[in-house]
Design a protein around this motif. Structure first.
Motif, PDB file in Angstrom:
ATOM      1  N   ASP A 153       0.868  -1.228  -0.013  1.00 42.47           N
ATOM      2  CA  ASP A 153      -0.152  -0.028  -0.086  1.00 42.47           C
ATOM      3  C   ASP A 153       0.751   1.216  -0.104  1.00 42.47           C
ATOM      4  OD1 ASP A 153      -2.433  -1.039  -0.405  1.00 42.47           O
ATOM      5  OD2 ASP A 153      -2.928  -0.814   1.816  1.00 42.47           O
ATOM      6  N   ARG A 195       0.880   2.429  -3.565  1.00 42.78           N
ATOM      7  CA  ARG A 195      -0.430   2.994  -3.848  1.00 42.78           C
ATOM      8  C   ARG A 195      -0.679   4.362  -3.286  1.00 42.78           C
ATOM      9  NH1 ARG A 195      -1.708  -2.608  -3.895  1.00 42.78           N
ATOM     10  NH2 ARG A 195      -2.266  -2.755  -1.790  1.00 42.78           N
ATOM     11  N   ARG A 196      -0.170   4.472  -1.966  1.00 43.12           N
ATOM     12  CA  ARG A 196      -0.573   5.793  -1.370  1.00 43.12           C
ATOM     13  C   ARG A 196       0.565   6.895  -1.826  1.00 43.12           C
ATOM     14  NH1 ARG A 196       0.028   2.869   4.440  1.00 43.12           N
ATOM     15  NH2 ARG A 196      -1.709   1.446   4.420  1.00 43.12           N
TER      16      ARG A 196
END
Length: 509
Positions: A51, A54-55
């Motif tokens: 993540d 993605r962040r």
């Protein structure tokens, strides 16, 4: 002053940095969700999370793509606490937000039910790595000098220190000192069985008072060995924190206290008149004492007042004549370097680094050399003092940021380091001495007389008024005697046996 790192880890490193050479132990990884894991590496906790990519795939108002790592490295030194609650694992740590500031941050993940037992054992292993020899959940008596740091101590405690103590699950109680000497009274009355640490949010004056308050207790020797005294740097003079923690940053010092290892500290009995006090830092007569205490009228100059005062007196070739007799233990720089080198790997148990004190004896240890009213001890050697320019005895290397006057000092070797310099040296040599303190060449200068001693008596001559400084505090301008007590006090250090300042030899790799 930039924080000094300990061997094998950089506790103040960027937690987003990870080495390509990181090693992992079998069974050290805890899966947390589909795309994340927590791994115990050599000296850091490695957080791997898809993540993260993605962040962080966008920047510049979300318009441009950016490269992003999927890992975050948190040095074990920075890990404050970890716990498993139901199906959540939470890890709190001190995250650097700038070179000299850390703030409490956390990572939180879900743990699947089949992993509960393993996760519990993993958390236990993480805390073992995070604390090592250091005591967890320290019970801390916090003393805040509300006048320290020009009135900023209370603000710094609430902003920089309290959150770190709370995140580390320390049990702390706060009390404010109301007047000079109040910390002496608090420490004297303190139930030492109720606390592990007394932490002074102040300059060096409050730790001085705390040591002397503990020294007034009926069981003084036991109290001084039982409870650690530390400084959270909130004053104008923060030498204690610089030496024990390698920093004068309040938040970094708080982290160092949480992770600090109990370390014995030599204390010095000073007898003057009918008084006996304890010194933990330094004693000075001459130029350093006058610069420290005689420039109060130009405090508006800040730290520059010390530089100004020092240079003025050097250029005047000021002399402070005295009678001096010393118990010399190591007389030459060569023997001192040899002695210092042996301490690099001295990890002996803490009790083996203390003197033999009778803990059943009331009050402080008996004085081996008597007091200032006693006859001069026969093993004290007279030292020429008619041209004394500077008499400076130190128990810690740094007296201020960059001012390493005593690079051969050790926390508990049973010696004071004594520097004497004649006042009639040439102005060129005097200026070189001043500059050498910061560039690390002070110890090697030929006109700097450096000895390790365990006692002395000094009597000022030719002056009715002058300055004598004990731990930065002014005392009457009259003769006094000093005697070292090996490991009588207790502090917290990052290594457990050495100061953080540079010494006379390079630190071992």
């Amino acid at each position: 002053m930039a924080p000094t790192t300990i061997p094998g880890a950089d506790p103040f490193a960027d937690p987003d940095h990870i080495s390509d050479n990181t090693e992992y132990e079998e069974g050290s990884t805890l899966p947390v969700g589909r795309d994340a894991s927590l791994t115990l590496a050599t000296d850091s906790l490695i957080v791997l999370d898809e993540d993260f990519t993605r962040r962080r795939t966008r920047n510049c108002c979300g318009l441009l793509p950016s490269k992003s790592k999927t890992t975050q490295a948190i040095p074990f030194f920075n890990v404050l606490w970890a716990e498993l609650s139901d199906f959540d694992i939470t890890i709190q740590y001190a995250k650097p937000t700038s070179k000299n500031v850390v703030r409490v941050a956390s990572v939180n993940y879900l743990v699947e039910k089949p992993q509960q037992g393993y996760a519990k054992a993993w958390v236990s292993k993480l805390l073992d790595r995070a604390y090592g020899e250091s005591q967890r959940n320290k019970r801390i008596k916090v003393l805040i000098n509300p006048f320290g740091g020009r009135g900023g101590a209370q603000k710094w405690f609430l902003r920089d220190i309290e959150p770190i103590f709370a995140a580390a699950r320390c049990d702390f109680h706060v009390e404010r000192t109301l007047y000079q000497g109040h910390a002496v009274e608090i420490a004297e009355k303190l139930d030492t069985d109720a606390y592990d640490v007394i932490a002074a949010c102040s300059g060096d004056g409050v730790p001085h008072e705390v040591f002397n308050g503990l020294g007034r207790k009926q069981n003084a020797a036991k109290a001084l060995s039982q409870i650690a005294v530390v400084q959270l740097p909130c004053g104008t003079g923060n030498a204690m924190s610089l030496n024990l923690n390698g920093t004068d940053s309040t938040s970094l010092a708080a982290l160092c206290v949480v992770k600090g290892i109990r370390t014995p500290l030599d204390l010095v009995s000073i007898t003057q008149g009918n008084r006996r006090t304890l010194s933990f830092l330094s004693q000075s007569v001459g130029i350093v004492a006058e610069v420290d205490l005689g420039t109060e009228h130009i405090r508006w100059m800040g730290s520059a007042r010390f530089t100004y005062g020092f240079l003025v007196r050097l250029l005047r070739k000021t002399v402070y004549p005295c009678d001096l007799a010393v118990k010399i233990d190591l007389p030459t720089k060569g023997t001192i370097i040899e002695h210092y080198s042996k301490e690099f790997d001295n990890h002996a148990p803490i009790e083996d680094r203390r003197g033999s004190f009778d803990l059943s004896r009331p009050g402080l240890p008996e004085l081996k050399y008597g007091d200032i009213t006693s006859p001069l001890p026969s093993d004290f050697t007279p030292v020429a003092g008619s041209k004394m320019g500077n008499f400076y005895a130190g128990n810690m290397p740094l007296m201020a940021p960059g001012a390493n006057f005593f690079p051969a000092t050790l926390p508990s070797d049973g010696h004071l380091d004594l520097v004497t310099i004649d006042g009639d040296i040439s102005r060129t040599s005097a200026i070189k001495s001043f500059l050498a303190v910061e560039n690390g060449n002070f110890f090697n200068m030929p006109h700097v007389h450096y000895r390790k001693i365990s006692g002395y008596r000094i009597t000022p001559r030719g002056q009715k008024n002058g300055y004598i400084s004990i731990d930065g505090e002014r005392v009457p301008f009259e003769e006094f005697q000093a005697e070292v007590h090996r490991g009588l006090g207790t502090v917290l250090t990052r290594s457990g046996h050495m100061y953080e300042a540079d010494g006379v030899l390079p630190r071992p790799a």
